[in-house]
Write an enzyme that holds these catalytic residues in place. Structure first.
Site, short mmCIF file in Angstrom:
data_model
loop_
_atom_site.label_atom_id
_atom_site.label_comp_id
_atom_site.label_asym_id
_atom_site.label_seq_id
_atom_site.Cartn_x
_atom_site.Cartn_y
_atom_site.Cartn_z
N SER A 77 0.80 -1.23 0.00
CA SER A 77 0.00 0.00 0.00
C SER A 77 0.83 1.28 0.00
CB SER A 77 -0.93 0.02 1.21
OG SER A 77 -1.98 -0.87 1.01
N LYS A 80 0.60 3.33 -3.02
CA LYS A 80 -0.58 4.19 -3.28
C LYS A 80 -0.22 5.67 -3.18
CE LYS A 80 -3.70 0.67 -1.38
NZ LYS A 80 -4.37 0.22 -0.16
N TYR A 204 -2.32 -2.14 -10.65
CA TYR A 204 -2.36 -2.03 -9.19
C TYR A 204 -1.56 -3.15 -8.52
CZ TYR A 204 -4.23 -2.20 -4.45
OH TYR A 204 -4.33 -2.26 -3.08
N TYR A 256 -4.70 3.69 7.87
CA TYR A 256 -6.08 3.19 7.81
C TYR A 256 -6.86 3.55 9.07
CZ TYR A 256 -3.97 1.06 3.88
OH TYR A 256 -3.29 0.89 2.73
N VAL A 274 1.15 -3.95 3.81
CA VAL A 274 1.01 -5.25 4.48
C VAL A 274 2.27 -6.13 4.42
CG1 VAL A 274 -1.50 -5.60 4.53
CG2 VAL A 274 -0.20 -6.20 2.48
O1 DON Z 1 -4.36 -4.73 -2.27
C1 DON Z 1 -3.93 -5.25 -1.25
O2 DON Z 1 -4.66 -5.79 -0.44
C2 DON Z 1 -2.44 -5.21 -1.01
N1 DON Z 1 -1.74 -5.31 -2.25
C3 DON Z 1 -2.05 -3.94 -0.33
C4 DON Z 1 -2.74 -3.72 0.99
C5 DON Z 1 -1.90 -3.03 1.99
O3 DON Z 1 -0.69 -2.95 1.90
C6 DON Z 1 -2.60 -2.50 3.18
N2 DON Z 1 -1.65 -1.94 4.11
N3 DON Z 1 -1.46 -1.97 5.23
#
Ligand code: DON
Length: 331
Positions: A77, A80, A204, A256, A274
């Site tokens: 994330s 982003k 993405y 978040y 993540v």
């Molecule tokens: O889209 C997803 O779920 C993961 N590629 C990224 C989510 C993420 O990193 C949330 N962060 N804490």
């Protein structure tokens, strides 16, 4: 164990700061057992939950690096922030903010409950999955590689090398992407996407799979802290207005549904992923006492054991401790 900074003065050396950070990393490494590595993207489960490391790069050139510093990990994330910045640079801030809002969602990163329940005109913010997938659809380019190229180029401008995509993580993410596909189809149905859904999702997943190190995150953080200008070359890499919006979003939405707590207890614009990475940008601050990094710094953290919000559990505690010791809060 952990000591205060009562005797800090500017004469002290890098090694002196280093010894503090080494102590703190050793202490907070024990906290990694309170978290778990992400498993919903299967390959991420292979990370070592005991890992913890941090890099701090000051505008003045001081670099502190401690813990597991050589392990590459995917941005997840954290990417982003980059895709939003690139969108603003390609399309302009007004175009982007017409299509994605800047309000904290207060929900999990992969939730769309508000979108459906509140019938909003645009996703809440670019840092939740729904907003980020929308942002990716707004990027110029007809193929995923065309859309991705400016993100990699921006990274190259900041880091001095072009990071690679971890193909194994990309494929794992693509093959376990039920939730993101559900989000994508919902966004398509309500008319938020401006590119083909499959190309948008492919982009993405690739942006999330860009591989970096703690040092890279610290450098990106340092440039954001410096309002988009590389302090070494005085080159504007990100327009000032865009860098400021990115930091505002990081502060209000970057962790978040833990963003409020992070702002309260740490007080630094930051973005988690993540994979266990955290990108943090500490702007210059005015204090009457001498403290480390008053000119601002960038911080990169890696600690793949996560809390229940998807943020590095020991990484957040380590940042909280350092922010308190060195008075890094922007407030
Ligand atoms: O889209 C997803 O779920 C993961 N590629 C990224 C989510 C993420 O990193 C949330 N962060 N804490």
């Amino acid at each position: 164990m952990v000591q205060g900074i009562a005797n800090w003065n500017t004469e002290q050396t890098e090694e002196w700061l280093q010894s503090y950070v080494d102590d703190w990393v050793a202490f907070y490494r024990k906290h990694t057992t309170d978290g778990e590595v992400a498993s919903y993207i299967p390959v991420l489960q292979e990370a070592d939950p005991d890992n913890l490391g941090i890099t701090i790069i000051g505008k003045n050139g001081i670099t502190i690096r401690s813990g597991d510093d050589s392990i590459p990990f995917t941005m997840q994330s954290i990417s982003k922030v980059l895709s939003f910045i690139v969108g603003c640079m390609e399309r302009g801030v007004a175009y982007m903010l017409d299509r994605v809002d800047v309000e904290p969602a207060g929900e999990a990163f992969n939730s769309i409950i508000h979108l459906e329940m509140k019938q909003v005109k645009k996703p809440f913010n670019p840092l939740i999955n729904a907003g980020a997938i929308t942002v990716t659809s707004l990027l110029e380019g007809k193929t995923s590689d065309e859309k991705l190229k400016p993100i990699l180029e921006l990274l190259e401008d900041m880091l001095g090398y072009r990071p690679a995509i971890n193909v194994e993580v990309y494929e794992s993410e693509r093959d376990s992407s039920m939730r993101n596909r559900a989000i994508g189809y919902y966004l398509l149905e309500v008319g938020f996407l401006e590119s083909d859904l499959n190309i948008t999702l492919e982009t993405y997943f690739k942006q999330c799979s860009i591989e970096v190190t703690m040092d890279d995150l610290a450098r990106i953080g340092m440039i954001l802290a410096n309002d988009g200008e590389d302090p070494d070359t005085q080159e504007e890499i990100i327009p000032r207005q865009v860098a400021r919006i990115a930091k505002a979003l990081m502060l209000t939405c970057g962790m978040y549904d833990a963003s409020g707590k992070f702002a309260t207890y740490v007080g630094i614009p930051a973005k988690s992923g993540v994979s266990g990475g955290i990108l943090a940008a500490v702007p210059p601050r005015v204090r009457e006492e001498e403290l480390p990094f008053l000119d601002g710094c960038g911080i990169g953290v890696y600690g793949p054991a996560l809390d229940d919000k998807g943020n590095s559990i020991a990484g957040i505690r380590l940042l909280r401790h350092i922010a308190k010791q060195w008075d890094l809060s922007i407030f």
